[in-house]
Design a protein around this motif. Structure first.
Motif, PDB file in Angstrom:
ATOM      1  N   GLN A 410      77.240  64.807  70.567  1.00  0.00           N
ATOM      2  CA  GLN A 410      76.993  65.180  71.961  1.00  0.00           C
ATOM      3  C   GLN A 410      75.498  65.266  72.238  1.00  0.00           C
ATOM      4  OE1 GLN A 410      79.466  68.769  71.458  1.00  0.00           O
ATOM      5  NE2 GLN A 410      80.558  68.148  73.330  1.00  0.00           N
ATOM      6  N   ASP A 411      75.099  64.727  73.358  1.00  0.00           N
ATOM      7  CA  ASP A 411      73.706  64.801  73.780  1.00  0.00           C
ATOM      8  C   ASP A 411      73.463  66.094  74.547  1.00  0.00           C
ATOM      9  OD1 ASP A 411      73.056  62.327  72.707  1.00  0.00           O
ATOM     10  OD2 ASP A 411      73.614  61.248  74.519  1.00  0.00           O
ATOM     11  N   VAL A 412      72.314  66.687  74.286  1.00  0.00           N
ATOM     12  CA  VAL A 412      71.915  67.925  74.957  1.00  0.00           C
ATOM     13  C   VAL A 412      70.526  67.725  75.527  1.00  0.00           C
ATOM     14  CG1 VAL A 412      71.355  70.363  74.665  1.00  0.00           C
ATOM     15  CG2 VAL A 412      73.303  69.379  73.441  1.00  0.00           C
ATOM     16  N   ARG A 413      70.368  68.099  76.773  1.00  0.00           N
ATOM     17  CA  ARG A 413      69.056  68.043  77.427  1.00  0.00           C
ATOM     18  C   ARG A 413      68.808  69.379  78.111  1.00  0.00           C
ATOM     19  NH1 ARG A 413      67.825  66.138  82.822  1.00  0.00           N
ATOM     20  NH2 ARG A 413      65.598  65.587  83.057  1.00  0.00           N
ATOM     21  N   VAL A 414      67.633  69.955  77.856  1.00  0.00           N
ATOM     22  CA  VAL A 414      67.235  71.205  78.497  1.00  0.00           C
ATOM     23  C   VAL A 414      65.926  70.956  79.237  1.00  0.00           C
ATOM     24  CG1 VAL A 414      66.663  73.635  78.195  1.00  0.00           C
ATOM     25  CG2 VAL A 414      68.302  72.535  76.623  1.00  0.00           C
ATOM     26  N   VAL A 415      65.928  71.253  80.523  1.00  0.00           N
ATOM     27  CA  VAL A 415      64.727  71.098  81.342  1.00  0.00           C
ATOM     28  C   VAL A 415      64.096  72.472  81.508  1.00  0.00           C
ATOM     29  CG1 VAL A 415      63.800  70.417  83.583  1.00  0.00           C
ATOM     30  CG2 VAL A 415      65.659  69.091  82.537  1.00  0.00           C
ATOM     31  N   GLU A 416      62.833  72.577  81.128  1.00  0.00           N
ATOM     32  CA  GLU A 416      62.097  73.836  81.218  1.00  0.00           C
ATOM     33  C   GLU A 416      61.135  73.753  82.388  1.00  0.00           C
ATOM     34  OE1 GLU A 416      58.991  76.426  78.418  1.00  0.00           O
ATOM     35  OE2 GLU A 416      60.412  75.013  77.500  1.00  0.00           O
ATOM     36  N   GLU A 417      61.390  74.571  83.402  1.00  0.00           N
ATOM     37  CA  GLU A 417      60.583  74.564  84.616  1.00  0.00           C
ATOM     38  C   GLU A 417      59.757  75.844  84.674  1.00  0.00           C
ATOM     39  OE1 GLU A 417      63.483  74.164  87.679  1.00  0.00           O
ATOM     40  OE2 GLU A 417      63.602  71.976  87.489  1.00  0.00           O
ATOM     41  N   ARG A 427      62.113  79.092  83.368  1.00  0.00           N
ATOM     42  CA  ARG A 427      63.476  78.775  83.772  1.00  0.00           C
ATOM     43  C   ARG A 427      63.961  77.532  83.009  1.00  0.00           C
ATOM     44  NH1 ARG A 427      60.122  80.518  87.237  1.00  0.00           N
ATOM     45  NH2 ARG A 427      59.203  78.444  87.487  1.00  0.00           N
ATOM     46  N   PHE A 428      65.213  77.562  82.594  1.00  0.00           N
ATOM     47  CA  PHE A 428      65.813  76.454  81.860  1.00  0.00           C
ATOM     48  C   PHE A 428      67.081  75.998  82.578  1.00  0.00           C
ATOM     49  CE2 PHE A 428      63.924  79.525  78.954  1.00  0.00           C
ATOM     50  CZ  PHE A 428      63.004  78.756  78.265  1.00  0.00           C
ATOM     51  N   LYS A 429      67.252  74.702  82.631  1.00  0.00           N
ATOM     52  CA  LYS A 429      68.481  74.146  83.208  1.00  0.00           C
ATOM     53  C   LYS A 429      69.137  73.260  82.159  1.00  0.00           C
ATOM     54  CE  LYS A 429      68.736  73.219  87.525  1.00  0.00           C
ATOM     55  NZ  LYS A 429      68.574  72.645  88.890  1.00  0.00           N
ATOM     56  N   MET A 430      70.427  73.479  81.924  1.00  0.00           N
ATOM     57  CA  MET A 430      71.174  72.764  80.904  1.00  0.00           C
ATOM     58  C   MET A 430      71.765  71.473  81.470  1.00  0.00           C
ATOM     59  SD  MET A 430      70.710  74.881  78.432  1.00  0.00           S
ATOM     60  CE  MET A 430      71.787  74.165  77.190  1.00  0.00           C
ATOM     61  N   ASP A 431      71.668  70.422  80.708  1.00  0.00           N
ATOM     62  CA  ASP A 431      72.285  69.136  81.043  1.00  0.00           C
ATOM     63  C   ASP A 431      73.100  68.723  79.817  1.00  0.00           C
ATOM     64  OD1 ASP A 431      73.036  66.641  81.874  1.00  0.00           O
ATOM     65  OD2 ASP A 431      71.009  65.799  81.956  1.00  0.00           O
ATOM     66  N   VAL A 432      74.396  69.065  79.834  1.00  0.00           N
ATOM     67  CA  VAL A 432      75.250  68.875  78.663  1.00  0.00           C
ATOM     68  C   VAL A 432      76.648  68.451  79.114  1.00  0.00           C
ATOM     69  CG1 VAL A 432      74.017  70.606  77.293  1.00  0.00           C
ATOM     70  CG2 VAL A 432      75.979  71.300  78.664  1.00  0.00           C
ATOM     71  N   GLU A 433      77.443  67.980  78.154  1.00  0.00           N
ATOM     72  CA  GLU A 433      78.850  67.766  78.410  1.00  0.00           C
ATOM     73  C   GLU A 433      79.543  69.121  78.549  1.00  0.00           C
ATOM     74  OE1 GLU A 433      80.815  65.149  75.685  1.00  0.00           O
ATOM     75  OE2 GLU A 433      79.043  63.865  75.458  1.00  0.00           O
ATOM     76  N   SER A 434      80.503  69.200  79.437  1.00  0.00           N
ATOM     77  CA  SER A 434      81.176  70.459  79.703  1.00  0.00           C
ATOM     78  C   SER A 434      81.755  71.053  78.420  1.00  0.00           C
ATOM     79  CB  SER A 434      82.289  70.244  80.731  1.00  0.00           C
ATOM     80  OG  SER A 434      82.966  71.443  80.996  1.00  0.00           O
TER      81      SER A 434
END
Length: 624
Positions: A410-417, A427-434
């Motif tokens: 599974q690919d995981v992406r975390v965006v840190e703003e 702030r972190f936003k998760m971009d993952v498979e449910s």
């Protein structure tokens, strides 16, 4: 929290992510773009030592300058995905690969007379370059070249020696060899590390029984050289991984504590101009030491996992690193000073030359001109690491995004703003498979007051000086935020002086100046800076509760994040000039009394981030 990545080595706390897994965003990307558009992107065309470099078939250098440059160019190119920089980086990688003889040794086509071909030190740096190239591209030739070089050392131990620089810096190759062992499983690589450590300087012993407690201005030694010490703080951790001996682990802390106690500066570095120089804020710190200390702290974070290393890493990266460049990064110093009130070609009480603190191309010596390029890119690349349970560790903070693939595929992406360090919210936003479960470990700095972590709207308290664990099944779009509650703090320093900080940022009085060109051709020129206003201020601050006497203003960083004319954070405090405090011997004289008195009326003065200043005062007398 450890990774048993190798049964024959003590496990690392975390695993660094391969180059390219972390990408800068926001102001941090702007900072890297400034670097790319200035010296890093152009230096190999305008500096003869790189333009005509022997590692590329030319006639200059043939030692550390080409490898140093590539060690920063390669990560910068891949972080920015810049085609021009990638082409330059590939040229250097190809040059190093082409220089490898059948026996595995890297040899330039020509060398200057002063270069000792038997000295393996520059080859240690080449190995760092090839490791990064392999991580970013997967190109097998780089891995094979590293194995071949290591095998040449192992099979021919009588054909090489490590005197002087390689003796002091053996651990830089050892770090690569440990990584290579993880890739290949070859036991003999650990035997080679033992051979290196046995021939190299014993940093563990040096730090455990530290002798250099005063300014070293008589018969300076290799072990008092500032850059050697900045590199050397990671050596005991390398030995710890081999030995499992807790005395080696402890030597890391002993070394950092001693360097702080006897030579430390408020920005997290220690003085050395060129050798350890005590705590006077007019003494200098070499730029090479700044970037090498950062690299050592990145390694120590991964190896030992102490969040304090991340605290110090940020303090250096967000203060000492930007301060030693002009805002456009077209010029840099050799030595920076905490109390830096004049930058001119002049004799000073240090072991470096008279031009060491001007902003230029190769002030004093060319090593920093070649080596500074690694600072920002490696910092950005190491903002995140992997934990042993396949989670993600926020080792340091700055706007970025991290992408990784779990063992499940599974690919995981975390965006840190964030505008951190110019704000104290991340702030972190998760971009993952449910439903994906990936733990997050968020570093909570020791300086944080009443920090909290909010996970999908639920607030959790957090403990300063720890990694805060967040574990749950994630949905794409889930948000996590950290409030670090930075407070104004004071620190009593040299001769009773006081320095002000907010979070990881140190604050200085900016001193207006006149800039005078003394060499080169703009933008790649050499500049002196002369003060044009009074700088000798004492400040009136409540050292127990600074917020009572200090005002704080914030704004978002602009196109030049550390712009002295538009700083993102300002402090206001009352202060007054101290008549007897002035320039002595071409630098700020010693602060003789603190607290002190002055006949002048107090006035409001503005302090800005240390990294945004050219001339500055950072350690102030305290007003009675």
């Amino acid at each position: 929290m450890t990774v048993r990545d190798d049964p024959e080595l003590e496990p690392s706390a975390f695993t660094p992510l391969p180059l390219g897994a972390v990408k800068p965003r926001g102001w941090l990307r702007k900072q890297l773009e400034i670097q790319a558009e200035s010296l890093t992107g152009n230096i190999d065309e305008i500096w003869e030592d790189l333009a005509n470099n022997a590692w590329l078939g030319g006639e200059r250098d043939g030692w550390e300058r080409g490898p140093y440059y590539a060690d920063g160019l390669v990560p910068l190119a891949h972080l920015l995905d810049d085609d021009d920089l990638l082409a330059k980086a590939d040229r250097w990688v190809e040059g190093f690969l082409d220089s490898q003889d059948d026996d595995g040794c890297f040899r330039p086509t020509q060398v200057c007379a002063a270069v000792d071909l038997a000295d393996p030190w520059p080859r240690f740096v080449i190995c760092k370059v090839l490791r990064q190239h392999y991580e970013a591209t997967g190109e097998g030739r780089a891995l094979k070249a590293l194995e071949s070089f290591a095998r040449s050392l192992m099979d021919n131990p009588d054909d090489w020696s490590i005197g002087d620089w390689a003796e002091m810096r053996w651990m830089d190759l050892a770090v690569t060899l440990h990584w290579l062992h993880r890739q290949t499983g070859e036991r003999w690589l650990l035997e080679l590390v033992e051979l290196l450590a046995g021939r190299g300087f014993n940093w563990s012993e040096n730090f455990s029984n530290f002798e250099y407690k005063r300014k070293q201005d008589e018969e300076p030694l290799m072990e008092t050289h500032v850059v050697n010490n900045a590199m050397g703080v990671k050596a005991p951790a390398v030995q710890y991984r081999q030995s499992g001996d807790d005395s080696h682990r402890q030597a890391v802390y002993d070394g950092i504590e001693s360097l702080d106690r006897f030579h430390g500066q408020v920005t997290g570095v220690f003085t050395g101009d060129e050798h350890l120089s005590g705590k006077n804020p007019s003494q200098g710190t070499e730029l090479c030491a700044v970037v090498e200390y950062m690299y050592a702290l990145e390694y120590l974070t991964a190896t030992l996992g102490d969040p304090a290393f991340g605290d110090r890493l940020e303090r250096i990266a967000y203060n000492a690193l930007p301060a030693t460049f002009t805002p456009d990064m077209w010029a840099h110093q050799y030595d920076q000073q905490a109390n830096q009130v004049i930058c001119t070609v002049a004799e000073r009480d240090w072991t470096n030359g008279p031009e060491a603190n001007i902003f230029g191309q190769t002030p004093h010596f060319g090593c920093c001109h070649a080596n500074f390029h690694q600072g920002w890119p490696k910092f950005a690349a190491n903002l995140w690491m992997r934990s042993p349970d396949h989670g993600l560790v926020a080792a340091a903070y700055g706007p970025c995004e991290v992408t990784t693939t779990l063992d499940s595929g599974q690919d995981v992406r975390v965006v840190e703003e964030t505008d951190y360090p110019f704000e104290d919210e991340v702030r972190f936003k998760m971009d993952v498979e449910s439903g994906t479960s990936v733990p997050l470990y968020l570093r909570i700095p020791e300086w944080a007051e009443q920090p909290s972590v909010t996970v999908c709207g639920e607030r959790q308290s957090a403990q300063p000086g720890t990694y805060h664990a967040v574990e749950r099944p994630w949905q794409s779009g889930d948000e996590v935020s950290i409030s670090l509650s930075a407070a104004l703090t004071t620190e009593r320093r040299y001769n009773g002086s006081v320095a002000l900080s907010w979070g990881p940022l140190v604050f200085s009085l900016p001193v207006d100046s006149e800039r005078k060109q003394v060499g080169g051709t703009p933008p790649a020129a050499d500049w002196e800076y002369y003060p044009t206003e009074s700088w000798n201020y004492a400040i009136d601050v409540d050292t127990t509760e600074p917020s009572r006497s200090v005002g704080l203003e914030q704004q978002s960083p602009g196109e030049v994040p550390f712009d002295p004319d538009d700083p993102p954070v300002r402090l206001t405090v009352k202060g007054a000039p101290v008549p007897e405090w002035g320039i002595e011997d071409n630098w700020a004289g010693e602060i003789r009394h603190s607290p002190t008195q002055t006949p002048h009326e107090s006035e409001s003065v503005t302090l800005i981030p240390y990294g945004s200043t050219m001339l500055r005062v950072t350690e102030f007398p305290l007003l009675e």
